[in-house]
Write an enzyme that holds these catalytic residues in place. Structure first.
Site: not given
Ligand code: AQP
Length: 311
Positions: A111, A190, A193
């Site tokens: 990040k 990947k 968000k």
């Molecule tokens: N691309 C992905 N493929 C598989 N699993 C994913 N997850 C997120 N992106 C993918 C899974 O979704 C759950 C919740 O994620 P989160 O939003 O709490 O945090 P994250 O993993 O950080 O998701 P993002 O979209 O990447 O959010 P940001 O960018 O805000 O940090 C988790 O189980 C995650 O593995």
């Protein structure tokens, strides 16, 4: 009965990566467990600074949970910030782990490398996540591959506490579905968000079409790999083979086929979602948080005594 627990940050619109990586396995597994599903609203503060967006995302996340098939009658759906013990326990874990240990976290490094603000909350995020899981003695945590290391960190926090103060926390295990461990985004990396490469789970048909049309394709190849890698989440490879054979070299047609399948898969869930009101969400969270709080409070009485702050 074993305990199943997972959560998603309420930091914006859920995407199909969140669905296939975490929510779908949760929905498939929860009937065989005592199950908990958390709205990680305090985690969302690492990226969201606008209070109305924070509030709106909480409502949206619960609606998303129900629309994908989570029954509030069978699953404890609760909000992280309703249970003060989460941040309290996270502090205790922060005092047990070292800065170099936290610096090894891939999610933090990725990040920051992407230009996101390196706030202290983002840095200590894994210990809040450890508290989220360990307070409930969760046995299994369904997550995407990107969260594997954070579950290892939760085990490490449990082991460190148990070593220092005596057996208290259960070490959880992750459940990662290998076939969908990392859902790729529209740029092939990947889906995330904060990377702006998502296909929204509950977008309108137009929003989904726009996102799918923006998937990067390699102009030299015959088969659009990034399109296919998303499409295979919705249909079997046997089903897809004739479609991609017929559309060879025609990326637009493959994207249109993907949009049609995305719409067919999302439309029924979107319909369910439209009928969930904010009042329904407030009631679900009130009940869920009461249930979760009773467990967390009991655990923290023991933890406070063990660390020595109870007189
Ligand atoms: N691309 C992905 N493929 C598989 N699993 C994913 N997850 C997120 N992106 C993918 C899974 O979704 C759950 C919740 O994620 P989160 O939003 O709490 O945090 P994250 O993993 O950080 O998701 P993002 O979209 O990447 O959010 P940001 O960018 O805000 O940090 C988790 O189980 C995650 O593995």
């Amino acid at each position: 009965m074993q305990r199943l627990l997972t959560g998603i940050q309420s930091s914006g619109t859920l995407h199909i990566g969140n669905y296939f990586g975490a929510l779908k396995p949760f929905v498939e597994m929860y009937p065989s467990y005592e199950s908990f599903l958390m709205v990680a609203d305090y985690h969302s503060l690492t990226s969201l600074k606008d209070s109305s967006a924070v509030r709106e995302s909480i409502f949206n996340t619960v609606k998303d949970y129900i629309a994908v098939g989570v029954s509030p009658e069978d699953v404890v759906i609760f909000k992280q910030s309703d249970i003060l013990e989460h941040t309290e326990l996270a502090w205790i874990f922060d005092c047990l782990v070292t800065v170099p240990f936290l610096m090894q976290a891939h999610a933090y490094k990725d990040k920051v490398a992407k230009g996101l603000e390196a706030n202290a909350g983002l840095f200590t995020y894994p210990m809040l996540m450890a508290a989220d899981i360990l307070l409930y003695d969760a046995d299994v945590v369904p997550v995407g591959e990107d969260q594997r290391q954070h579950i290892e960190y939760a085990r490490e926090a449990a082991a460190k506490f148990n070593n220092a103060y005596g057996e208290t926390f259960k070490e959880p295990r992750e459940y990662i579905n290998k076939a969908v461990a990392t859902v790729p985004g529209t740029d092939g990396k990947k889906m995330s968000k904060s990377y702006g490469n998502t296909i929204p789970l509950f977008g309108t048909k137009d929003e989904i079409a726009k996102a799918a049309m923006s998937i990067l394709t390699d102009s030299s190849g015959e088969s659009p790999e990034n399109v296919y890698n998303i499409h295979r989440l919705l249909r079997s490879e046997i089903d897809l083979a004739p479609i991609y054979k017929a559309n060879k070299g025609n990326y637009k047609a493959s994207k249109e086929a993907l949009i049609e399948d995305l719409e067919a898969f999302i439309a029924p869930m979107r319909y369910v979602r439209e009928n969930i009101s904010d009042t329904d969400v407030a009631n679900i969270l009130r009940e869920g948080s009461e249930h979760a709080r009773a467990i967390a409070e009991k655990k923290m009485i023991d933890v406070r005594q063990k660390v020595g702050v109870t007189l």
